[in-house]
Every structure is written in C-alpha cells, then in structure tokens.
Design an enzyme around this catalytic site. Structure first.
Site, PDB file in Angstrom:
ATOM      1  N   GLU A 203     -47.706 -12.075  40.801  1.00  0.00           N
ATOM      2  CA  GLU A 203     -47.316 -10.946  40.835  1.00  0.00           C
ATOM      3  C   GLU A 203     -46.012 -11.228  42.137  1.00  0.00           C
ATOM      4  O   GLU A 203     -45.394 -11.126  42.026  1.00  0.00           O
ATOM      5  CB  GLU A 203     -47.848  -9.745  41.280  1.00  0.00           C
ATOM      6  CG  GLU A 203     -48.815  -9.518  39.715  1.00  0.00           C
ATOM      7  CD  GLU A 203     -49.722 -10.285  39.773  1.00  0.00           C
ATOM      8  OE1 GLU A 203     -50.860 -11.069  40.737  1.00  0.00           O
ATOM      9  OE2 GLU A 203     -50.773 -10.025  38.663  1.00  0.00           O
TER      10      GLU A 203
ATOM     11  N   HIS B 247     -56.109   0.273  36.748  1.00  0.00           N
ATOM     12  CA  HIS B 247     -55.169  -0.233  35.512  1.00  0.00           C
ATOM     13  C   HIS B 247     -54.954   1.601  35.322  1.00  0.00           C
ATOM     14  O   HIS B 247     -54.618   1.810  34.717  1.00  0.00           O
ATOM     15  CB  HIS B 247     -56.295  -0.344  34.117  1.00  0.00           C
ATOM     16  CG  HIS B 247     -56.165  -2.069  34.451  1.00  0.00           C
ATOM     17  ND1 HIS B 247     -57.176  -2.392  35.145  1.00  0.00           N
ATOM     18  CD2 HIS B 247     -55.719  -2.689  33.760  1.00  0.00           C
ATOM     19  CE1 HIS B 247     -57.845  -3.549  34.991  1.00  0.00           C
ATOM     20  NE2 HIS B 247     -57.111  -3.939  34.014  1.00  0.00           N
TER      21      HIS B 247
HETATM   22  C1  LIG Z   1     -53.821  -9.649  40.080  1.00  0.00           C
HETATM   23  C2  LIG Z   1     -53.636  -9.040  38.780  1.00  0.00           C
HETATM   24  N1  LIG Z   1     -52.936  -9.040  38.114  1.00  0.00           N
HETATM   25  C3  LIG Z   1     -53.035  -9.252  36.695  1.00  0.00           C
HETATM   26  C4  LIG Z   1     -54.208  -9.078  35.880  1.00  0.00           C
HETATM   27  C5  LIG Z   1     -54.483  -8.708  34.876  1.00  0.00           C
HETATM   28  N2  LIG Z   1     -55.449  -9.995  34.133  1.00  0.00           N
HETATM   29  C6  LIG Z   1     -56.767  -9.877  34.517  1.00  0.00           C
HETATM   30  S1  LIG Z   1     -57.652 -10.559  33.589  1.00  0.00           S
HETATM   31  C7  LIG Z   1     -56.375 -11.631  33.511  1.00  0.00           C
HETATM   32  C8  LIG Z   1     -56.066 -13.278  33.154  1.00  0.00           C
HETATM   33  C9  LIG Z   1     -56.946 -14.161  34.186  1.00  0.00           C
HETATM   34  O1  LIG Z   1     -57.185 -14.953  33.615  1.00  0.00           O
HETATM   35  P1  LIG Z   1     -58.504 -16.247  34.800  1.00  0.00           P
HETATM   36  O2  LIG Z   1     -57.941 -15.681  35.730  1.00  0.00           O
HETATM   37  O3  LIG Z   1     -58.239 -17.582  34.059  1.00  0.00           O
HETATM   38  O4  LIG Z   1     -59.642 -15.231  34.693  1.00  0.00           O
HETATM   39  P2  LIG Z   1     -60.291 -14.927  32.876  1.00  0.00           P
HETATM   40  O5  LIG Z   1     -59.527 -13.697  32.264  1.00  0.00           O
HETATM   41  O6  LIG Z   1     -59.885 -16.584  31.736  1.00  0.00           O
HETATM   42  O7  LIG Z   1     -61.341 -14.811  33.374  1.00  0.00           O
HETATM   43  C10 LIG Z   1     -55.168 -11.095  33.959  1.00  0.00           C
HETATM   44  C11 LIG Z   1     -53.547 -11.690  34.112  1.00  0.00           C
HETATM   45  C12 LIG Z   1     -54.933  -9.075  37.293  1.00  0.00           C
HETATM   46  N3  LIG Z   1     -56.492  -8.833  36.657  1.00  0.00           N
HETATM   47  N4  LIG Z   1     -55.002  -9.203  38.679  1.00  0.00           N
END
Ligand SMILES: Cc1ncc(C[n+]2csc(CCOP(=O)(O)OP(=O)(O)O)c2C)c(N)n1
Ligand SMILES: [Mg+2]
Lengths: 317, 355
Positions: free
Chosen positions: A55, A124
């Site tokens: 972000e 959220h």
């Molecule tokens: C700081 C932040 N930005 C955005 C989100 C929304 N979000 C939740 S999971 C995710 C993807 C995460 O990807 P990864 O780190 O690869 O973990 P995975 O979901 O694959 O386990 C996003 C963008 C969040 N929870 N926290």
C-alpha cells in the site's frame, strides 16, 4: 454503485490518456468488488496496473506519477489497509502543494472501500474519514448513492488536488438507481439537502444516509436531511443554515463517536448558531471501540432503533 | 579496480518427491515413522477442517474463509519441528499450523465465524492471533525474538508470510531488523503462487523470494513446500541454529482452492494450472510414501476419517452453542473501562440497541 463508479473511471480513462488506474487485483480480477472490471482488457495493462501487494508503494508511486504528469486513480483494497500507506498520505499527499507553494500539485484520487454491514473479516469495515479530514490538505468525499458516486469521481479527477474517495461497501450493490450516461460532475465541497424539513436537521453521509431516510419516512417526522457528500472541506454554510432553520441538530455517522466528524460539525454549530438551537446537539455513531469482528457487527453499527430513539429524544426537548 | 563485491546463491531442497520417493542423499535426521504418521494425520485433519468450514460457510454458518488446501505440508512440517515453547506468528491462512499446535477446534471455528473469543486459547499454545493486515506481523515476530534473546528463554519464533506479503515494506523492514539484531526468528514465506489474483511472477522480479534474505544479511533457503520432510528439516535446522540469528525459508507450494470464499479464481487462472499442482499434492505424496513402506492402509485411513468426522461435528456443535456477549467489545479495549465507554455500553444496554 459499482457500475456507476466503473462507468466514471471508464470515461476518465477514455477522456485523458494520462489517467491510470493502479492497485492490488484491479486488472485481471477487476478489483475485489469489481469496480474496475473490464477496464484492463479495454485500456491495457499500462493504464490499468496490477501492482505488487504494498500500500505504501501504491500511494507513494501514485504521488510520483502525479508529479510526473499522470493522473493516477489508486485503489487501496480496503480502508483498513491504507494505514500501511498512511505516511505517504500525511507526509506528502496532504502537503506537496503547500510545501511547494502551489508549484507542484497532486492530481490524484485514492479510492478505498469503507464501512461495515457486509460481514467482512477484521480490518475490512473501517471508517477512517476523520483521520484524513484532520490531516488538512486532502479532499475527503464519501458518496451515499450511485449518482453522486459517479459525479464525485469525475469531479475528483477533474480537480487538481489529492482526493480520498471513500466508498461504502454496503452500498456497492444495495440498490439500483438510474444514472445518466456520459460525463457529469457533482460539485465537491457541496452538501446535498436530500429532504427539506423544519423541525430537525439530521446531518449524515455514506451508508447512514439511507438508514436515516428510511427512519425519517417511517416515523413521518418533519426532518431536514443533509448528506455531506464531501466531508472535507466541510460545507459549513449548508449545515449552519439548516441548524438555524430547524433549531435542532442530530449528526449520524457510522464511524465511532469520539473525535469524529460529528464532533467537528457540532463544534462548528456551537460556534456559529448555538443561540438558535432549542436542544442540545445529538450524535448517533458507533461506540468508541475498535471495529469488531463480523460476529459482533450488529451490536456495533448504529441501527434504525438507535437513530429513531435519538429523534424522539431531541424532539422531546 | 573492479572486483566482485558480493556473490550469493540460494539452494532448493526437496526430499520427498511427487511419487513418494525419498532422496537418499539427504539425511532424514530425526524423522522417524511415528513422526511421519503424525504429520500425515495432522495434514489430513487440517484438510478435513477446511472442507467442513467451506461447507458451513456456504450455508451461512461461517464468515469469509480462506482455506489452506494444498499448503498443509508447509505448515505441518514447521509445527512438528517446533518445540512447544517456541512461539508462532501466523498471518491468516495458517490453519493447519494452529490445529497442529493444539488450538481447540471449537475456538478455531469460533474465530472464523466472526468472534474474537476464538483467539483466546492462542496464547496457551504460544501462538499469536490471526493477523489480517498482510506482512505486518513479521515485525512483531522480530520483536518477540528480541525478547526471547534478551530474556534468555532459549525459545525461537516462527513467523509466516505469503508470497504477496513479501512485497510489503513491513516484511523488508522486519528482515532487516532481524539481521541487525541477530535474533532467533525463522521467517517462513508460504509461497502459494498467488496473492488473490496476482501471480508470484507479478509480485517480484526476483527469481526466488528466499534471496531477499541475502540483502538483509541473513541466510535463506528455498524448499519444496509440498514436501513435509523438507519443510521439517529446514525448520528444525533453523530452530537449532537460531541462537546464531535469523533465517528465511521460502516454501514453494500452491493455493489449490480459492483465495477466500469471496473470491472467484476462474477470473484469473486456468483449470490446467490447478490440475498440474494436484499431482504435487502434499498429502497424496506422503500417503504414497506411507503405503510404500507399509506404514498405512485403507483400514487405518477409514478409521481416521471416521474419527475426524466425529471430532469435527462435536466441535461445530460446541461452537454453535456460543452466545456472544456484546459487553465483551467494551470490556476488553483497555485494562480499565473509561467513562465514555461505560456510558456507551450502558446506553446500548438500557435502550436495547443490541436487540
Ligand atoms: C496490508 C494488506 N493489504 C491487502 C490485504 C487484502 N488481502 C488479503 S490477502 C491478500 C493476498 C495475500 O497474498 P499472500 O501474501 O500471497 O497470502 P495468501 O493469501 O496467498 O495466503 C490481500 C491482498 C490485506 N489483508 N492486508
Ligand atoms: Mg500467496
């Protein structure tokens, strides 16, 4: 509201090739709420950019893009994650213009979903508008319906200032409204008197506007409803005029009460119209606690009953 | 003058291949049959829980949920490698790890239904609560590790982040602190190939995520995250050596299911892609190993499944009997109740806003 916003962004991308959209999952996926659906296919991945998950970099890079002559529309997936870019917003977005005495300005919009009511996980359902309003130098808007959402988005991009564009998740798909085709603007900094009335003024915005309208019509009270649309800069004139006219003011917002937008509005009214009031100003808001996990959401969010009780209370004075 | 200022490389380790064969050149250390069976059962249990939660979610009996289907080995390998006193710091998809560490299932379910009360027992199993803001927990892990070092507890901290999470500044900053502070922390990158719709290739131009450790001056390794033996070995070694400082382990795995129940993966990835990974399923390959070595049979499998079904149903029943108390939202914010909160709570109660 999703369709109206998508349409606004589509028109903006078409109108000016300097407009770019960037954020997590905004491209192929069309955003987790589908606000940018189909736009990458239409304008290419240089105009609608899927970014890595960061972000601070989304916002910081958008600042750089704006300094470089582009007009970024950045999406932060949820307002609860915008804090990771808070430094960029407060240190730079809000003061680049004044730091350079107007020689460098940021024509950019940061869009982000806010608010509860959709049973989402922790972080959220935040309502951080007061934080951004308090920063000074940012424009903070929050539409309550599809028509305003589209017009405000277009105005936001047509304006040479950084705009924090807060989109209530609950309203994304709550109701349909005819929205005219083509470009139109809804003036930023101008509140909307949704309903005229003489006994009581209810100042509100975002999701709460709909609930207030419902309660007022069910109770059949002669209330004036003011939808702020722009939170900062505040449309003080409309607020004070309404307060003077009805003599009773209630402020309703979803964000928690303490140190919130309601406090600011009530202070302004106290300063400028206190002798014209017939009752103490009332705030209806969430309690002064962190937004809970979804199981507790119904206990947390201001509901119709709370608003209705407050109306009875203020009218009984 | 022109000379090489630095050169580094990252090793990749796989012990158990897709066919359930073990690479004899890599010693299994203390991985014995008892442990292997435990690993298998815990992985199957986690998957059974995932599928139960998904079905409850579809019936509106759970909130949004992101299953860890396909990623069990990355979590169970570490869970078995950790000592009971070691501390774990999850992100939000480490269900198998939680359950393996002894999180009561009813509490696990309660959290994913939307109640903070679900987090309560995490402290008893030396775990931190579910952390939703991606990557931010890595800094807590470094601080926790610093505290272990300062207070001479001898415990290590094991933290998880996704491939997407490694793009956050918080992740880099945590790694950098860990290197400078020389703390006993193991940073596990659960690289499941996706961050919602964004593939790993769009997340970083670096060839491996483990090599990010090099820039922080700490060692890193890449392992087959669907190989529970490799994960176990890498994590146990890192824990054993944690007195000497931090370690980064990138586990290559795959998110076989949706990001969360709100996600539609058909929008951004093909069925063929997923099928390719089905053949590399971590549970399947361990089952092959067990059968080959006569450690498991269909009878044991069906007994286990029956037992799990009963266990899960009982936990669901307990979880569904939970009655939320809205006062807990107010009581737990501070170590005391400020007047403002007391008034808000009394007002809500007196006027029956809680329905
Ligand atoms: C700081 C932040 N930005 C955005 C989100 C929304 N979000 C939740 S999971 C995710 C993807 C995460 O990807 P990864 O780190 O690869 O973990 P995975 O979901 O694959 O386990 C996003 C963008 C969040 N929870 N926290
Ligand atoms: Mg991932």
């Amino acid at each position: 509201m999703v369709t109206a916003l998508n349409n606004a962004i589509d028109l903006l991308l078409k109108e000016d090739e300097n407009v770019v959209v960037l954020g997590e999952d905004v491209g192929k996926d069309g955003g987790v709420f589908r606000v940018t659906d189909g736009l990458q296919a239409k304008y290419g991945d240089n105009r609608v950019i899927d970014t890595p998950l960061a972000e601070s970099a989304i916002i910081g890079t958008s600042i750089g893009m704006a300094l470089g002559g582009l007009k970024p529309i950045a999406e932060i997936q949820f307002a609860g994650f915008m804090y990771l870019g808070f430094g960029q917003i407060i240190n730079h977005c809000s003061r680049y213009r004044t730091r350079t005495r107007g020689t460098r300005s940021l024509n950019m919009v940061i869009r982000t979903p806010v608010g509860g009511g959709i049973r989402a996980l922790e972080h959220h359902s935040e309502n951080p508008e007061a934080l951004y309003a308090h920063a000074n130098g940012l424009i903070v808007v929050e539409p309550s319906n599809p028509y305003d959402a589209k017009g405000l988005m277009i105005s936001a991009m047509h304006m040479n200032d950084p705009v924090i564009f807060l989109e209530p998740t609950k309203l994304y798909r709550l109701f349909k409204q005819e929205v005219q085709d083509g470009m139109y603007e809804v003036e930023i900094g101008k509140a909307n008197v949704v309903k005229e009335g003489s006994k009581l003024s209810i100042i509100t915005y975002g999701t709460m506007t709909r609930i207030v309208e419902d309660v007022v019509s069910k109770k059949n009270v002669d209330a004036e409803i003011v939808d702020l649309r722009t939170i900062s800069p505040l449309d003080e004139k409309t607020i004070i005029d309404s307060a003077k006219k009805t003599g009773r003011v209630m402020i309703v917002h979803e964000a928690s009460a303490s140190f919130g937008v309601g406090a600011e509005i009530s202070a302004r009214i106290a300063e400028k119209a206190i002798f014209e009031l017939q009752a103490p100003i009332l705030r209806v808001a969430s309690p002064s606690i962190p937004v809970p996990c979804p199981g507790y959401e119904d206990y947390y969010l201001p509901n119709a009953k709370k608003i209705s009780n407050a109306i009875d209370k203020i009218l009984s004075v | 003058m022109l000379k090489e200022a630095y050169s580094g490389s990252i090793k990749y380790m796989q012990i158990l291949d897709e066919e359930g064969n073990v690479d004899q050149s890599i010693p299994l250390d203390d991985i014995d049959n008892e442990k292997i069976i435990r690993m298998y059962k815990l992985m199957v249990f986690a998957r059974a829980v995932d599928s139960k939660v998904l079905s409850l979610q579809r019936q509106g009996r759970m909130a949004t949920y992101g299953p860890c289907i396909g990623e069990e080995a990355t979590q169970i390998g570490a869970a078995i490698a950790m000592n009971p006193n070691d501390i774990f710091v999850p992100n939000f998809r480490q269900h198998a790890l939680y359950l393996a560490r002894g999180m009561p299932l009813e509490n696990f379910l309660l959290y994913w239904k939307g109640y903070e009360e679900g987090n309560i027992p995490a402290a008893k199993i030396n775990g931190m609560p579910v952390i939703v803001p991606v990557g931010t927990q890595m800094q807590h892990a470094v601080g926790l590790a610093f505290a272990q070092k300062q207070r001479k507890t001898g415990n290590a901290v094991v933290a998880y982040v996704g491939d997407g999470g490694t793009s956050e500044g918080d992740f880099y900053e945590a790694m950098n602190f860990a290197g400078v502070m020389k703390v006993p922390v193991i940073l596990i990158i659960e690289n499941n190939g996706w961050a919602i719709s964004v593939p790993r290739s769009r997340q970083s131009a670096a060839e491996t995520l483990a090599q990010k450790a090099i820039a922080a001056g700490i060692p890193g390794v890449q392992v087959d995250g669907n190989d529970v033996f490799a994960v176990y070995k890498a994590v146990s070694e890192a824990i054993r050596n944690s007195k000497d400082g931090a370690f980064v382990i990138e586990c290559i795995t795959y998110r076989m299911s949706m990001h969360t129940t709100s996600d539609d993966p058909t929008k951004y990835r093909s069925e063929a892609d997923v099928n390719e990974w089905k053949a590399r399923d971590p549970i399947l390959r361990l089952r092959k190993y067990l059968s080959k070595h006569g450690l498991w049979n269909d009878d044991m499998e069906s007994k286990m499944n029956e037992e799990y079904a009963k266990l899960i149903d009982a936990a669901v029943e307990k979880e569904e009997a939970f009655k939320p108390d809205p006062r807990s939202m107010f009581n737990s914010v501070y170590s005391f109740i400020p007047q403002v909160l007391q008034e808000e709570m009394d007002d809500a109660e007196a006027n029956n806003y809680w329905r």
